[in-house]
Design an enzyme around this catalytic site. Structure first.
Site, short mmCIF file in Angstrom:
data_model
loop_
_atom_site.label_atom_id
_atom_site.label_comp_id
_atom_site.label_asym_id
_atom_site.label_seq_id
_atom_site.Cartn_x
_atom_site.Cartn_y
_atom_site.Cartn_z
N THR A 30 -17.19 -7.30 8.56
CA THR A 30 -18.34 -6.94 7.73
C THR A 30 -18.71 -5.46 7.80
O THR A 30 -19.68 -5.05 7.18
CB THR A 30 -19.58 -7.73 8.20
OG1 THR A 30 -19.72 -7.53 9.61
CG2 THR A 30 -19.41 -9.21 7.93
N ARG A 31 -17.94 -4.63 8.55
CA ARG A 31 -18.35 -3.23 8.65
C ARG A 31 -18.26 -2.55 7.29
O ARG A 31 -17.41 -2.87 6.48
CB ARG A 31 -17.53 -2.51 9.73
CG ARG A 31 -16.24 -1.93 9.27
CD ARG A 31 -15.32 -1.66 10.45
NE ARG A 31 -13.96 -1.64 9.96
CZ ARG A 31 -13.24 -0.53 9.81
NH1 ARG A 31 -13.73 0.63 10.16
NH2 ARG A 31 -12.03 -0.59 9.31
N CYS A 55 14.87 0.35 -17.49
CA CYS A 55 14.89 -0.45 -18.72
C CYS A 55 16.31 -0.50 -19.30
O CYS A 55 17.10 0.44 -19.12
CB CYS A 55 13.92 0.14 -19.74
SG CYS A 55 12.21 -0.44 -19.54
N HIS A 116 9.77 -4.53 -19.15
CA HIS A 116 9.13 -3.50 -18.33
C HIS A 116 7.71 -3.90 -17.93
O HIS A 116 7.18 -3.42 -16.92
CB HIS A 116 9.09 -2.19 -19.14
CG HIS A 116 8.57 -1.01 -18.39
ND1 HIS A 116 9.31 -0.35 -17.44
CD2 HIS A 116 7.36 -0.36 -18.44
CE1 HIS A 116 8.59 0.66 -16.94
NE2 HIS A 116 7.40 0.67 -17.53
N SER A 164 8.26 3.50 -6.76
CA SER A 164 8.17 4.66 -7.63
C SER A 164 8.36 4.32 -9.09
O SER A 164 8.36 5.19 -9.94
CB SER A 164 9.18 5.73 -7.19
OG SER A 164 10.46 5.17 -7.11
N HIS A 169 11.32 -4.82 -9.97
CA HIS A 169 12.62 -4.72 -9.28
C HIS A 169 12.44 -4.82 -7.78
O HIS A 169 11.35 -4.61 -7.25
CB HIS A 169 13.30 -3.40 -9.62
CG HIS A 169 12.68 -2.20 -8.95
ND1 HIS A 169 11.48 -1.65 -9.37
CD2 HIS A 169 13.07 -1.46 -7.88
CE1 HIS A 169 11.17 -0.61 -8.59
NE2 HIS A 169 12.12 -0.48 -7.67
N GLN A 171 14.99 -4.37 -3.92
CA GLN A 171 16.13 -3.64 -3.38
C GLN A 171 16.90 -4.50 -2.39
O GLN A 171 16.37 -5.48 -1.87
CB GLN A 171 15.66 -2.38 -2.66
CG GLN A 171 14.98 -1.36 -3.55
CD GLN A 171 14.76 -0.04 -2.81
OE1 GLN A 171 15.70 0.55 -2.28
NE2 GLN A 171 13.53 0.42 -2.77
N HIS A 301 8.79 -12.96 4.25
CA HIS A 301 7.50 -12.37 4.63
C HIS A 301 6.86 -11.69 3.43
O HIS A 301 7.54 -10.99 2.68
CB HIS A 301 7.68 -11.30 5.71
CG HIS A 301 8.19 -11.80 7.02
ND1 HIS A 301 7.42 -12.57 7.86
CD2 HIS A 301 9.37 -11.64 7.66
CE1 HIS A 301 8.11 -12.85 8.96
NE2 HIS A 301 9.31 -12.31 8.85
N LYS A 314 -6.25 -2.06 4.20
CA LYS A 314 -6.28 -2.00 5.66
C LYS A 314 -5.36 -0.87 6.10
O LYS A 314 -4.20 -0.80 5.68
CB LYS A 314 -5.78 -3.34 6.23
CG LYS A 314 -5.34 -3.29 7.67
CD LYS A 314 -6.49 -3.04 8.63
CE LYS A 314 -6.00 -2.82 10.06
NZ LYS A 314 -7.05 -2.38 10.98
N TYR A 319 -5.05 3.47 16.45
CA TYR A 319 -4.91 2.44 17.49
C TYR A 319 -3.65 1.61 17.24
O TYR A 319 -2.91 1.30 18.17
CB TYR A 319 -6.14 1.52 17.53
CG TYR A 319 -5.97 0.44 18.57
CD1 TYR A 319 -6.17 0.71 19.92
CD2 TYR A 319 -5.54 -0.84 18.21
CE1 TYR A 319 -5.95 -0.25 20.89
CE2 TYR A 319 -5.33 -1.81 19.18
CZ TYR A 319 -5.53 -1.51 20.51
OH TYR A 319 -5.29 -2.47 21.46
O1 LIG Z 1 13.91 3.42 -2.45
P1 LIG Z 1 12.56 3.79 -3.00
O2 LIG Z 1 11.92 2.66 -3.76
O3 LIG Z 1 12.57 5.06 -3.78
O4 LIG Z 1 11.65 4.09 -1.70
C1 LIG Z 1 10.71 3.21 -1.16
O5 LIG Z 1 11.30 2.16 -0.40
C2 LIG Z 1 12.07 2.58 0.75
C3 LIG Z 1 12.52 1.34 1.50
O6 LIG Z 1 11.44 0.56 1.99
C4 LIG Z 1 11.25 3.52 1.66
O7 LIG Z 1 12.10 4.05 2.65
C5 LIG Z 1 10.61 4.65 0.88
O8 LIG Z 1 9.75 5.40 1.73
C6 LIG Z 1 9.79 4.06 -0.28
O9 LIG Z 1 9.21 5.09 -1.05
O1 LIG Z 2 -12.71 2.69 13.24
P1 LIG Z 2 -12.52 3.29 11.86
O2 LIG Z 2 -12.32 4.78 11.90
O3 LIG Z 2 -13.59 2.90 10.91
O4 LIG Z 2 -11.18 2.63 11.32
C1 LIG Z 2 -9.92 3.25 11.28
O5 LIG Z 2 -9.29 3.27 12.57
C2 LIG Z 2 -9.01 1.99 13.15
C3 LIG Z 2 -8.24 2.21 14.43
O6 LIG Z 2 -6.99 2.84 14.23
C4 LIG Z 2 -8.23 1.08 12.18
O7 LIG Z 2 -8.16 -0.22 12.71
C5 LIG Z 2 -8.89 1.03 10.80
O8 LIG Z 2 -8.07 0.31 9.91
C6 LIG Z 2 -9.10 2.47 10.29
O9 LIG Z 2 -9.72 2.44 9.03
#
Ligand SMILES: O=P(O)(O)O[C@H]1O[C@H](CO)[C@@H](O)[C@H](O)[C@H]1O
Ligand SMILES: O=P(O)(O)O[C@H]1O[C@H](CO)[C@@H](O)[C@H](O)[C@H]1O
Lengths: 349, 349
Positions: A30-31, A55, A116, A164, A169, A171, A301, A314, A319
């Site tokens: 809730t922050r 395309c 597209h 990009s 698509h 990969q 995933h 997020k 941290y």
């Molecule tokens: O290959 P792309 O779509 O240009 O690139 C994207 O996917 C890659 C694989 O996760 C990453 O390494 C790139 O940082 C990201 O911009």
């Molecule tokens: O505590 P903050 O500055 O509001 O929050 C930030 O730092 C945290 C610690 O790395 C992260 O979990 C948060 O996602 C980020 O927005």
């Protein structure tokens, strides 16, 4: 002393797939947020974009022309992170601080559709089935190459995920080594399989279905759930009910059920904030090293970054980068929300 | 067969601190970018902002008023991810898929200066020394609490790193458990120390200084280098020359040298794109579990996300989330650039 309450008390949860913990801070959901907000792109895209290098019929950066493809289209990435060439290298065994491995591989781009303007949840089932069949074909085709021991199929969806080009698509990066996270997962899956004679995910799935607290979608052949140890706010995992090791083991029924599952899950995602929901997704399955891998159990995933709204994500930063992943909203609350949402896309209602 | 060339051939490098690999694709650094660009915030901030909840004298969200502080100011985070209360919990030992640990801890905010408009590289040395002394005091103060076994000091700088307030500040999350990454690092540091009777970083540093390929800054007591296994484009690590386990072991000279190092490194960062350079930084040092930890060797990580320009960052997405971290520009090239840049801030020249 007061009883622990997982809806309200800070706690850690254990991820048995990679042997890591995540910090859960439910009370923090809730922050207020005054930090960075993301642009929400609601632009309506045309069916065909003459400037899009994905395309049909258009010319790519390297001068090659795309065919007038009608379903999926796969090509070798023009800016591949991996190359096939074998080079000569000898590691000095004393060099423990400078351990290096030349890496061979192939990177491909998989266009999901000639259209597209569409994303997975907006495509019809036949189109999504074609995507699944293309993944099957590619896994087989790349996997059988001698020096390819792992085939990573993934999608980065949305500009916020480094994508990009909005043309639908994904990969495939196929390579000699098992990537770090796959190696870790394999280690834990093997240990479990050796001890129990069943896959870790078969047993986990059984318990999750019994508890029924984190299940988002269930059909005949697949389950979508928010893992107990999920780190992203709306993270999910699609798991096959049958402990199949690889996508090429799917029956015809499973292919069609998997396509349906993909459509429903991604429609639910878009319905969370009535916006095209960004994520990175990827399939974890058996390596293609020619060995038998009964410990592997097909799963996919989904890691979506959004947290509070279409424009607030997020941040996995200080941290999280130094210590461990942290989440605010609990996996149970996210699952409840995702489950309650319609699986019909908001644009088609 | 052609010889391997680490400036041009895809390869993997090994990180002995956490036992993970990174994929390096040097030839990919030149690919064009049509993806997301970040907003570059060049707004000039006032010295005092009446709406900032970190400025002296202002009232925070919970109704508390900040003192009229003149150097640093530390308070318990109003939206803490951790709480101190001890709760009652018993884990069912059969529950291997639902392993849970209540977690106790304290989250604090550390304002670096009353001045709303400054960042570390723009502060004078005395102010930065005060920040270092505050970190020392907090490490001691939190570390001596019975249930606190680890004190994580970190900074998220810039909106792109999830920082919700531009007032110069960092955070401290202190807790009962060792976070996942610290646990892993400790495991590898211990193994090395047991085998060699010296810290891993002492030996690594010696070899890096000899090779002199990745050194960015060196002074009497500290070295800044781009680790051989760095994953972020401009990632660096500050390592103390003396193998001290914790920040409270610094001599007066080391405190002052560390402040100078921080100022120079962050000035170089801002000079990369003539912009306030975002990063997450954090200190890795001995746990505060009351045990002796000769294996720990003080170091501070800097993870900046920018890649090609002030507005184009490196996305750690699909492949990185499913497989392993990937980088384009080599650590050697980044180190060369950082080394060549002035350590005087572009705004003060
Ligand atoms: O290959 P792309 O779509 O240009 O690139 C994207 O996917 C890659 C694989 O996760 C990453 O390494 C790139 O940082 C990201 O911009
Ligand atoms: O505590 P903050 O500055 O509001 O929050 C930030 O730092 C945290 C610690 O790395 C992260 O979990 C948060 O996602 C980020 O927005």
């Amino acid at each position: 002393m007061r009883e622990f309450n997982h809806n309200n008390d800070p706690h850690r949860r254990y991820n048995p797939l990679i042997n890591e913990w995540v910090l859960v801070s439910p009370h923090r959901a809730t922050r207020p947020w005054q930090g960075q907000t993301e642009a929400v792109n609601e632009e309506k895209r045309p069916e065909f974009d003459a400037t899009c290098y994905l395309c049909p019929g258009n010319v790519r950066a390297n001068g090659e022309q795309n065919p007038n493809y009608e379903s999926t289209f796969v090509f070798d990435n023009d800016f591949a992170a991996l190359k096939q060439e074998k080079v000569q290298f000898e590691q000095n065994p004393d060099d423990i601080f400078f351990k290096t491995q030349p890496e061979r591989g192939i990177s491909r781009v998989v266009c999901f559709s000639p259209r597209h303007d569409l994303t997975l949840p907006e495509m019809d089932l036949e189109t999504i089935e074609n995507v699944v069949k293309t993944w099957q074909f590619q896994y087989e085709d790349l996997g059988k190459i001698d020096f390819i021991n792992h085939v990573q199929i993934f999608e980065n969806k949305g500009a916020i995920m480094g994508c990009s080009n909005p043309h639908p698509h994904g990969q495939i990066w196929a390579q000699s080594s098992l990537p770090t996270l796959v190696q870790k997962t394999q280690h834990n899956l093997s240990e479990y399989f050796q001890k129990h004679g069943k896959t870790l995910l078969e047993d986990y799935l059984k318990q999750e279905l019994q508890k029924n607290e984190r299940i988002v979608i269930e059909n005949e052949h697949f389950v979508v759930l928010v893992p107990f140890w999920a780190i992203w706010p709306f993270e999910t995992m699609i798991v096959s009910k049958r402990p199949v090791s690889r996508i090429t083991d799917f029956t015809t029924d499973e292919v069609s059920d998997f396509a349906k599952t993909l459509k429903k899950l991604t429609a639910k995602y878009d319905n969370v904030f009535n916006t095209s929901f960004p994520y990175s997704s990827g399939i974890h399955q058996s390596p293609t090293d020619g060995k038998s891998h009964p410990e592997w159990h097909f799963h996919m995933h989904f890691y979506p970054p959004l947290l509070r709204s279409a424009s607030v994500k997020k941040f996995m930063v200080g941290y999280e980068m130094m210590g461990e992943s942290q989440r605010d909203i609990t996996p149970e609350k996210s699952a409840e929300l995702l489950k309650s949402l319609s699986d019909v896309h908001y644009k088609s209602r």
